[in-house]
Design a protein around this motif. Sequence first.
Motif, PDB file in Angstrom:
ATOM      1  N   TRP A 307       0.774  -1.335   0.028  1.00  0.00           N
ATOM      2  CA  TRP A 307      -0.120  -0.024   0.262  1.00  0.00           C
ATOM      3  C   TRP A 307       0.843   1.371  -0.204  1.00  0.00           C
ATOM      4  O   TRP A 307       0.703   2.123  -0.711  1.00  0.00           O
ATOM      5  CB  TRP A 307      -0.939  -0.035   1.247  1.00  0.00           C
ATOM      6  CG  TRP A 307      -1.983   1.057   1.301  1.00  0.00           C
ATOM      7  CD1 TRP A 307      -1.723   2.141   2.307  1.00  0.00           C
ATOM      8  CD2 TRP A 307      -3.298   1.164   0.601  1.00  0.00           C
ATOM      9  NE1 TRP A 307      -2.908   3.052   2.071  1.00  0.00           N
ATOM     10  CE2 TRP A 307      -3.888   2.213   1.030  1.00  0.00           C
ATOM     11  CE3 TRP A 307      -3.923   0.081  -0.066  1.00  0.00           C
ATOM     12  CZ2 TRP A 307      -5.198   2.590   0.634  1.00  0.00           C
ATOM     13  CZ3 TRP A 307      -5.109   0.540  -0.749  1.00  0.00           C
ATOM     14  CH2 TRP A 307      -5.759   1.713  -0.269  1.00  0.00           C
ATOM     15  N   PRO A 317      -7.583   3.289   4.955  1.00  0.00           N
ATOM     16  CA  PRO A 317      -8.790   2.747   4.911  1.00  0.00           C
ATOM     17  C   PRO A 317      -9.431   1.794   5.658  1.00  0.00           C
ATOM     18  O   PRO A 317     -10.628   1.389   5.589  1.00  0.00           O
ATOM     19  CB  PRO A 317      -9.113   2.565   3.507  1.00  0.00           C
ATOM     20  CG  PRO A 317      -7.660   2.063   3.056  1.00  0.00           C
ATOM     21  CD  PRO A 317      -6.832   2.757   3.725  1.00  0.00           C
ATOM     22  N   GLU A 320      -9.675  -4.335   5.513  1.00  0.00           N
ATOM     23  CA  GLU A 320     -10.344  -5.059   4.552  1.00  0.00           C
ATOM     24  C   GLU A 320     -10.206  -4.190   3.059  1.00  0.00           C
ATOM     25  O   GLU A 320      -9.946  -4.854   2.152  1.00  0.00           O
ATOM     26  CB  GLU A 320     -11.908  -5.415   4.856  1.00  0.00           C
ATOM     27  CG  GLU A 320     -11.993  -6.291   5.714  1.00  0.00           C
ATOM     28  CD  GLU A 320     -11.330  -7.683   5.450  1.00  0.00           C
ATOM     29  OE1 GLU A 320     -11.616  -8.055   4.239  1.00  0.00           O
ATOM     30  OE2 GLU A 320     -10.756  -8.475   6.250  1.00  0.00           O
ATOM     31  N   ALA A 321     -10.571  -2.845   3.187  1.00  0.00           N
ATOM     32  CA  ALA A 321     -10.651  -2.096   2.267  1.00  0.00           C
ATOM     33  C   ALA A 321      -9.272  -2.005   1.400  1.00  0.00           C
ATOM     34  O   ALA A 321      -8.878  -2.098   0.361  1.00  0.00           O
ATOM     35  CB  ALA A 321     -10.964  -0.622   2.494  1.00  0.00           C
ATOM     36  N   MET A 322      -8.092  -1.940   2.213  1.00  0.00           N
ATOM     37  CA  MET A 322      -6.821  -1.851   1.930  1.00  0.00           C
ATOM     38  C   MET A 322      -6.655  -3.358   1.167  1.00  0.00           C
ATOM     39  O   MET A 322      -5.817  -3.254   0.010  1.00  0.00           O
ATOM     40  CB  MET A 322      -5.903  -1.893   2.960  1.00  0.00           C
ATOM     41  CG  MET A 322      -4.298  -1.859   2.477  1.00  0.00           C
ATOM     42  SD  MET A 322      -3.195  -1.887   4.059  1.00  0.00           S
ATOM     43  CE  MET A 322      -3.656  -0.145   4.683  1.00  0.00           C
ATOM     44  N   TYR A 323      -7.029  -4.421   1.458  1.00  0.00           N
ATOM     45  CA  TYR A 323      -6.858  -5.849   1.004  1.00  0.00           C
ATOM     46  C   TYR A 323      -7.380  -5.746  -0.419  1.00  0.00           C
ATOM     47  O   TYR A 323      -6.832  -6.160  -1.712  1.00  0.00           O
ATOM     48  CB  TYR A 323      -7.280  -6.878   1.962  1.00  0.00           C
ATOM     49  CG  TYR A 323      -7.128  -8.480   1.186  1.00  0.00           C
ATOM     50  CD1 TYR A 323      -5.861  -8.791   1.372  1.00  0.00           C
ATOM     51  CD2 TYR A 323      -8.004  -8.656   0.398  1.00  0.00           C
ATOM     52  CE1 TYR A 323      -5.659 -10.019   0.883  1.00  0.00           C
ATOM     53  CE2 TYR A 323      -7.795  -9.931  -0.129  1.00  0.00           C
ATOM     54  CZ  TYR A 323      -6.816 -10.730   0.020  1.00  0.00           C
ATOM     55  OH  TYR A 323      -6.547 -12.081  -0.271  1.00  0.00           O
ATOM     56  N   GLU A 324      -8.855  -5.264  -0.420  1.00  0.00           N
ATOM     57  CA  GLU A 324      -9.099  -5.505  -1.791  1.00  0.00           C
ATOM     58  C   GLU A 324      -8.735  -4.299  -2.741  1.00  0.00           C
ATOM     59  O   GLU A 324      -8.582  -4.704  -4.014  1.00  0.00           O
ATOM     60  CB  GLU A 324     -10.787  -5.191  -1.420  1.00  0.00           C
ATOM     61  CG  GLU A 324     -11.442  -6.112  -0.606  1.00  0.00           C
ATOM     62  CD  GLU A 324     -11.610  -7.512  -1.305  1.00  0.00           C
ATOM     63  OE1 GLU A 324     -11.549  -7.578  -2.660  1.00  0.00           O
ATOM     64  OE2 GLU A 324     -11.423  -8.555  -0.550  1.00  0.00           O
ATOM     65  N   GLY A 325      -8.358  -3.317  -2.187  1.00  0.00           N
ATOM     66  CA  GLY A 325      -7.567  -2.346  -3.053  1.00  0.00           C
ATOM     67  C   GLY A 325      -6.600  -2.761  -3.679  1.00  0.00           C
ATOM     68  O   GLY A 325      -6.167  -2.453  -4.840  1.00  0.00           O
TER      69      GLY A 325
END
Length: 508
Positions: A307, A317, A320-325
Motif C-alpha cells: 500500500w 482505509p 479489508e478495504a486495503m486488501y481489496e484495493g
Amino acid sequence: MDAFLAALFALGDALTAHVLLSAAAITAGILTALPLAVWASRNETVARVSLGFASLVQTIPALALLALFFPVLLSLRAVFGEGLPTLGFLPALLALALYALLPILRNAVTAQANLDAGVIEAADGMGMTFAQRLRLVEAPLAAPYIMAGIRTAAVWTIGAATLATTIGQKSLGDPIFAGLQTQNWALVLAGCVASAGLALFADLLLGMVERGFRERRKILWLGGIVAAILGIAAAFVVQFGGQRDDAVVIGAKTFSEQYILARLIGHRLERAGFAVEYRDGLGSAVAHSAAASGAVDVYVDYTGTIWANQMKRTDNPGREAMYEGIVQWERETGGPRMLGRLGFENAYGFAMRQDRARELGVASLADLARVAPRLTMGGDPEFFERPEWTGVRDEYGLRFADLRTFAPTFMYNALRSGEADVISAYTSDGRIAADNLVILSDPEGTLPGYDAVLMLSPEAAGNERLTAALRPLLGSISVEAMRAANYAVDREEDKLGFDAAARQLAGE
C-alpha cells in the motif's frame, strides 16, 4: 566447531554459484579492459576518459552498484522484451564486471605506456605489422603487469560477489546474510572463510600464471590457466548438472520471518512434487518487481508495505478495504497476484524497553513526540526511506536527536544495550516479549495494517497444482505461532535453523 564445519560443508550450491559468477565477471572485465587498454595506449583522450570512468565506478559502493542495475534493466525490458532478466545473474555480472575493470585497465595501460621505446622501434624496423608487434612484442612484455591487475581484480570481485545475494543471485553472501540476521556466527564464519579461501585460491592460480609469463615458462602459465578452467567447469557441472528447469523460485526478504516462511512454502511444494529454489535477502521493492516479472514465483509480502511502497498511498482505509484495493491494483498494473492472507499481521510498531518507557512516561506516539528530541531512534535499513516513517513523523511531529540504521537483529540489540531508545520493531517478532518491550500505541491510526499475504507471479498464479498446494496455508498461521517460530531462530541459545523453525510452525 561442529556447527562451523557443518555450515561449511553445506555451502556447495552457494560456493559453485559464487565461482561461476566471479569467473564470468572477471572474464568480462578482461575482455573489456584489454582492447580498451590497447586503444588507450595510442590515444591520450581515450586513456583519460576510460581510466576516469573506471575510477568513478570504484567510488560507488559495490552494494549500490549492484542495486542500480535492477532499475536500469527494468527500464531496458521495454526495449528488449520480457525475456530480459532484471534480477539474479545478469545484473550481478554487469556490476561486478565494471568493478573488476579498473585494476586490469590501469595495469594494462601503465604496462604499455612503459614499454622500452627501443624495443618498439626495433619491431617497427623489422617491418612488423601492428598486429604482429602487439602479439609478439607488446603482449609478452606487458603480460606480467596485466596479470598483476587481474589478480587484484579477482580478489576484489570474489569479495564483492557476496553482495549479489541482495539482488537475488545465489552466492556465498547467502549464509553470511542469513547468519547476520539470526546471529548465527558459525554460518557467518563459514561464508566468510569460504569466500576468503576462494579468493586466496584464485590469487594462487593467477599468481602461477603471472610467474609463468614473467619467467617465460610456458608450463607454469598454461598449467595455471588449465587449472582455473577445470575448476570453473567443475563448478558449472555441480551447479547445473542436476538442476531442474521447472523449479519454483521462492523469494524472501532480509529478516528471519521471511526466511522461515519461505522454507514453510518450500516444504509444502516439495511434498506436492515441485522442485524449489530460494532467493533470499531481497529488498521489498526488488521482491515485488521480481514476482511481477516472474523472476520469483512466490513470496510473502505485507499489505501495508504494498500500500505504502508500491501504491504510494498514505491514507489508511482499514484492513479489508486495503486488501481489496491491493488485489484490484495488482491486477490492473500487471503485478503479482495475491493468493490470500496467511492469518497474522506483522506491522511496524515503535518499541521501547518497558523500564525506559515508564521512566519517560511514554505509552503512545503522541507521548513519544514530547521526549523525542532527547532520544535516538533506530530503524532497519529501509525504514527511514519508507512512506510509513514519513507519515508518522509528520503526523506526530517526531524530531529525534539522532536516527540510526541497523540490520534487524542488531536493531533489537541496540535497544537492549541503550544504543537506541526506540526502534521500528515488527509486531510478530518473538523478541518483543523476550526482551520486555512495549509497542507504543498509534492513537491517530497512521500506521497501516500489515497482513501477511502470499504473492504469486502471474504465471505461477495460473498453475492450479501449485495454488492448490499453497491454499492450505491461508489463514493457518496465528501471530503467536509466528512469534514463537521467529524467536526460535533469533534467540541466543539453542537456535533452530530456518528449516526446523518452518517445521515447528507447520506443527510437524
